[in-house]
Design a protein around this motif. Structure first.
Motif, PDB file in Angstrom:
ATOM      1  N   THR A 199     -72.838 -46.679  61.129  1.00  0.00           N
ATOM      2  CA  THR A 199     -73.846 -47.644  61.558  1.00  0.00           C
ATOM      3  C   THR A 199     -73.989 -48.858  60.660  1.00  0.00           C
ATOM      4  O   THR A 199     -74.490 -49.884  61.117  1.00  0.00           O
ATOM      5  CB  THR A 199     -75.232 -46.990  61.672  1.00  0.00           C
ATOM      6  OG1 THR A 199     -75.565 -46.392  60.429  1.00  0.00           O
ATOM      7  CG2 THR A 199     -75.268 -45.958  62.770  1.00  0.00           C
ATOM      8  N   TYR A 200     -73.596 -48.773  59.394  1.00  0.00           N
ATOM      9  CA  TYR A 200     -73.820 -49.913  58.510  1.00  0.00           C
ATOM     10  C   TYR A 200     -72.797 -49.916  57.389  1.00  0.00           C
ATOM     11  O   TYR A 200     -72.317 -48.853  56.980  1.00  0.00           O
ATOM     12  CB  TYR A 200     -75.242 -49.875  57.934  1.00  0.00           C
ATOM     13  CG  TYR A 200     -75.818 -51.256  57.786  1.00  0.00           C
ATOM     14  CD1 TYR A 200     -76.393 -51.909  58.874  1.00  0.00           C
ATOM     15  CD2 TYR A 200     -75.760 -51.921  56.576  1.00  0.00           C
ATOM     16  CE1 TYR A 200     -76.900 -53.179  58.747  1.00  0.00           C
ATOM     17  CE2 TYR A 200     -76.267 -53.202  56.449  1.00  0.00           C
ATOM     18  CZ  TYR A 200     -76.840 -53.838  57.535  1.00  0.00           C
ATOM     19  OH  TYR A 200     -77.337 -55.108  57.414  1.00  0.00           O
ATOM     20  N   ARG A 227     -79.995 -49.140  57.191  1.00  0.00           N
ATOM     21  CA  ARG A 227     -79.142 -50.032  56.413  1.00  0.00           C
ATOM     22  C   ARG A 227     -78.866 -49.511  55.010  1.00  0.00           C
ATOM     23  O   ARG A 227     -79.641 -48.748  54.452  1.00  0.00           O
ATOM     24  CB  ARG A 227     -79.799 -51.402  56.320  1.00  0.00           C
ATOM     25  CG  ARG A 227     -79.991 -52.016  57.669  1.00  0.00           C
ATOM     26  CD  ARG A 227     -80.820 -53.276  57.571  1.00  0.00           C
ATOM     27  NE  ARG A 227     -81.143 -53.742  58.901  1.00  0.00           N
ATOM     28  CZ  ARG A 227     -80.638 -54.842  59.438  1.00  0.00           C
ATOM     29  NH1 ARG A 227     -79.809 -55.577  58.750  1.00  0.00           N
ATOM     30  NH2 ARG A 227     -80.974 -55.193  60.640  1.00  0.00           N
ATOM     31  N   SER A 282     -71.350 -51.928  53.540  1.00  0.00           N
ATOM     32  CA  SER A 282     -71.592 -52.761  52.366  1.00  0.00           C
ATOM     33  C   SER A 282     -70.358 -52.637  51.472  1.00  0.00           C
ATOM     34  O   SER A 282     -69.530 -51.751  51.680  1.00  0.00           O
ATOM     35  CB  SER A 282     -72.849 -52.285  51.621  1.00  0.00           C
ATOM     36  OG  SER A 282     -73.193 -53.204  50.597  1.00  0.00           O
ATOM     37  N   ASN A 334     -77.305 -51.252  51.192  1.00  0.00           N
ATOM     38  CA  ASN A 334     -76.948 -52.481  50.498  1.00  0.00           C
ATOM     39  C   ASN A 334     -76.676 -52.145  49.040  1.00  0.00           C
ATOM     40  O   ASN A 334     -77.464 -51.432  48.415  1.00  0.00           O
ATOM     41  CB  ASN A 334     -78.082 -53.501  50.611  1.00  0.00           C
ATOM     42  CG  ASN A 334     -77.634 -54.891  50.251  1.00  0.00           C
ATOM     43  OD1 ASN A 334     -76.628 -55.088  49.577  1.00  0.00           O
ATOM     44  ND2 ASN A 334     -78.380 -55.876  50.709  1.00  0.00           N
ATOM     45  N   HIS A 341     -71.895 -53.098  63.147  1.00  0.00           N
ATOM     46  CA  HIS A 341     -72.148 -53.941  62.011  1.00  0.00           C
ATOM     47  C   HIS A 341     -70.823 -54.425  61.448  1.00  0.00           C
ATOM     48  O   HIS A 341     -69.815 -53.739  61.537  1.00  0.00           O
ATOM     49  CB  HIS A 341     -72.946 -53.161  60.950  1.00  0.00           C
ATOM     50  CG  HIS A 341     -73.317 -53.983  59.773  1.00  0.00           C
ATOM     51  ND1 HIS A 341     -72.861 -53.689  58.514  1.00  0.00           N
ATOM     52  CD2 HIS A 341     -74.065 -55.097  59.662  1.00  0.00           C
ATOM     53  CE1 HIS A 341     -73.353 -54.603  57.675  1.00  0.00           C
ATOM     54  NE2 HIS A 341     -74.085 -55.454  58.342  1.00  0.00           N
ATOM     55  N   TRP A 371     -79.281 -47.171  62.861  1.00  0.00           N
ATOM     56  CA  TRP A 371     -79.710 -48.465  62.341  1.00  0.00           C
ATOM     57  C   TRP A 371     -80.416 -48.388  60.996  1.00  0.00           C
ATOM     58  O   TRP A 371     -81.391 -49.065  60.747  1.00  0.00           O
ATOM     59  CB  TRP A 371     -80.577 -49.199  63.359  1.00  0.00           C
ATOM     60  CG  TRP A 371     -79.862 -49.386  64.636  1.00  0.00           C
ATOM     61  CD1 TRP A 371     -80.116 -48.725  65.797  1.00  0.00           C
ATOM     62  CD2 TRP A 371     -78.742 -50.218  64.891  1.00  0.00           C
ATOM     63  NE1 TRP A 371     -79.225 -49.110  66.760  1.00  0.00           N
ATOM     64  CE2 TRP A 371     -78.369 -50.031  66.233  1.00  0.00           C
ATOM     65  CE3 TRP A 371     -78.010 -51.098  64.115  1.00  0.00           C
ATOM     66  CZ2 TRP A 371     -77.313 -50.703  66.813  1.00  0.00           C
ATOM     67  CZ3 TRP A 371     -76.950 -51.766  64.698  1.00  0.00           C
ATOM     68  CH2 TRP A 371     -76.610 -51.562  66.022  1.00  0.00           C
ATOM     69  N   CYS A 414     -67.648 -51.659  61.675  1.00  0.00           N
ATOM     70  CA  CYS A 414     -67.807 -50.253  62.042  1.00  0.00           C
ATOM     71  C   CYS A 414     -68.006 -50.197  63.551  1.00  0.00           C
ATOM     72  O   CYS A 414     -68.632 -51.071  64.147  1.00  0.00           O
ATOM     73  CB  CYS A 414     -68.957 -49.586  61.289  1.00  0.00           C
ATOM     74  SG  CYS A 414     -70.593 -50.248  61.533  1.00  0.00           S
ATOM     75  N   ILE A 449     -68.998 -56.940  58.045  1.00  0.00           N
ATOM     76  CA  ILE A 449     -69.142 -57.700  56.810  1.00  0.00           C
ATOM     77  C   ILE A 449     -67.857 -58.481  56.580  1.00  0.00           C
ATOM     78  O   ILE A 449     -66.773 -58.050  56.961  1.00  0.00           O
ATOM     79  CB  ILE A 449     -69.480 -56.804  55.599  1.00  0.00           C
ATOM     80  CG1 ILE A 449     -68.513 -55.620  55.499  1.00  0.00           C
ATOM     81  CG2 ILE A 449     -70.912 -56.310  55.669  1.00  0.00           C
ATOM     82  CD1 ILE A 449     -68.771 -54.700  54.306  1.00  0.00           C
TER      83      ILE A 449
END
Length: 125
Positions: free
Chosen positions: A46-47, A96, A49, A98, A1, A94, A12, A3
């Motif tokens: 994995t994610y 997420r 923000s 936010n 992922h 996976w 990442c 951003i």
């Protein structure tokens, strides 16, 4: 992922070997500006923000790790293990996260092996 952050990207990356797992900042040419790799707390991220001041939130398994804008000073911000429905099998990949600046809410999605999911919502500034 990945951003986007001021003409660069926070990425990442995971690998079979923990020393290759981590978070990096790269420019538009793919050149690495800085990295945070090979640390136990950032094993298999994995994610990503951002929080309200631009720090990086990293989803690692059932934890959310907080890092500075410079990808330093990591600490576990949140461990969601106790908030997961133990009657179902949670999948760690996976899932997420936010952060909503307007409401100061950190939202964590938890996927279960039966194809259902939960949203966990935390107040955080």
């Amino acid at each position: 992922h990945a951003i986007e952050s001021n003409n660069t990207f926070i990425v990442c990356h995971s690998d079979k070997s923990p020393e290759q797992c981590g978070v990096s900042e790269v420019n538009s040419l793919g050149e690495v500006i800085r990295s945070f790799v090979g640390k136990e707390q950032i094993n298999d991220p994995t994610y990503l923000s951002f929080d309200s001041v631009g720090r990086v939130l990293v989803r690692v398994g059932r934890k959310v790790v907080l890092m500075s804008k410079e990808l330093k000073n990591e600490r576990v911000l949140l461990d969601i293990s106790s908030d997961i429905d133990t009657t179902r099998t949670a999948r760690d990949a996976w899932q997420r996260i936010n952060y909503k600046k307007e409401t100061n809410k950190l939202i964590v999605n938890v996927n279960y092996s039966d194809a259902s999911s939960d949203l966990l919502i935390y107040n955080w500034k």
